[in-house]
Design an enzyme around this catalytic site. Structure first.
Site, mmCIF file in Angstrom:
data_model
loop_
_atom_site.group_PDB
_atom_site.id
_atom_site.type_symbol
_atom_site.label_atom_id
_atom_site.label_comp_id
_atom_site.label_asym_id
_atom_site.label_seq_id
_atom_site.Cartn_x
_atom_site.Cartn_y
_atom_site.Cartn_z
ATOM 1 N N ILE A 47 0.894 -1.196 0.041
ATOM 2 C CA ILE A 47 0.087 -0.111 0.195
ATOM 3 C C ILE A 47 0.909 1.408 -0.019
ATOM 4 O O ILE A 47 0.345 2.561 -0.475
ATOM 5 C CB ILE A 47 -0.970 0.118 1.289
ATOM 6 C CG1 ILE A 47 -2.217 0.908 0.969
ATOM 7 C CG2 ILE A 47 -0.234 0.371 2.485
ATOM 8 C CD1 ILE A 47 -3.360 0.461 1.916
ATOM 9 N N ASN A 55 11.820 -8.838 6.629
ATOM 10 C CA ASN A 55 12.036 -8.354 7.692
ATOM 11 C C ASN A 55 11.634 -9.086 8.883
ATOM 12 O O ASN A 55 10.563 -9.662 8.841
ATOM 13 C CB ASN A 55 11.440 -6.945 7.777
ATOM 14 C CG ASN A 55 12.052 -6.220 6.768
ATOM 15 O OD1 ASN A 55 13.216 -5.904 6.472
ATOM 16 N ND2 ASN A 55 11.146 -5.006 6.186
ATOM 17 N N HIS A 72 5.929 -11.947 5.137
ATOM 18 C CA HIS A 72 5.779 -11.688 3.782
ATOM 19 C C HIS A 72 7.326 -11.347 3.022
ATOM 20 O O HIS A 72 7.817 -10.714 3.810
ATOM 21 C CB HIS A 72 4.837 -10.262 3.788
ATOM 22 C CG HIS A 72 5.521 -9.282 5.080
ATOM 23 N ND1 HIS A 72 5.079 -9.211 6.270
ATOM 24 C CD2 HIS A 72 6.111 -8.141 4.631
ATOM 25 C CE1 HIS A 72 5.440 -8.248 6.867
ATOM 26 N NE2 HIS A 72 6.464 -7.532 5.889
ATOM 27 N N LEU A 73 7.099 -11.650 1.977
ATOM 28 C CA LEU A 73 8.354 -11.410 1.202
ATOM 29 C C LEU A 73 8.215 -10.217 0.486
ATOM 30 O O LEU A 73 7.485 -10.180 -0.715
ATOM 31 C CB LEU A 73 8.805 -12.696 0.270
ATOM 32 C CG LEU A 73 10.035 -12.641 -0.653
ATOM 33 C CD1 LEU A 73 11.154 -12.179 0.263
ATOM 34 C CD2 LEU A 73 10.264 -14.068 -1.496
#
Ligand code: AMP
Ligand code: ZN
Length: 114
Positions: free
Chosen positions: A31, A87, A100-101
């Site tokens: 986003i 992260n 999440h990548l």
């Protein structure tokens, strides 16, 4: 997990700009894109961080990385290059605790990261 932002996007409870999905993975646009291409690849199953991965998840993580390469390639960035980032926890700046990548492409990315 009921209170997880990415679980809600996966379930369609809040909108996401989905660019790819299959039985195991969903990929959607970040986003707050940090590059012309900035996609997040997430497993449908809630996994809070890399620290929660188990040996049985090796195939899933491998599929996430291979999907990153495929999406970058389909967007025309295979040759120029792109960055993939997971992260993990506070020092790395993880803000959403569903793995999440990040896939970033379309501009020169500096190294080392800030
Ligand atoms: P991280 O800091 O590695 O946990 O990354 C979380 C990412 O999720 C950030 O890049 C955010 O911009 C992104 N993000 C937060 N909310 C949304 C949302 N509703 N849809 C898509 N991406 C989001
Ligand atoms: Zn989740």
């Amino acid at each position: 997990m009921t209170d997880c932002l990415f679980c809600k996007i996966i379930a369609g409870q809040i909108p996401g700009a989905i660019v790819y999905q299959n039985e195991r993975l969903v990929a959607f646009k970040d986003i707050k894109a940090q590059a012309p291409m900035h996609v997040l690849i997430v497993p449908r199953r809630h996994i809070a961080s890399l620290n929660a991965l188990q040996s049985g998840d090796d195939g899933l993580v491998g599929e996430m990385v291979r999907r990153a390469a495929a999406l970058a390639s389909e967007a025309g960035y295979a040759e120029r290059g792109y960055r993939t980032v997971f992260n993990c926890n506070a020092d790395a700046g993880q803000t959403v605790f569903h793995i999440h990548l990040h896939v970033l492409a379309g501009r020169t990315l500096t190294w080392p990261p800030g």
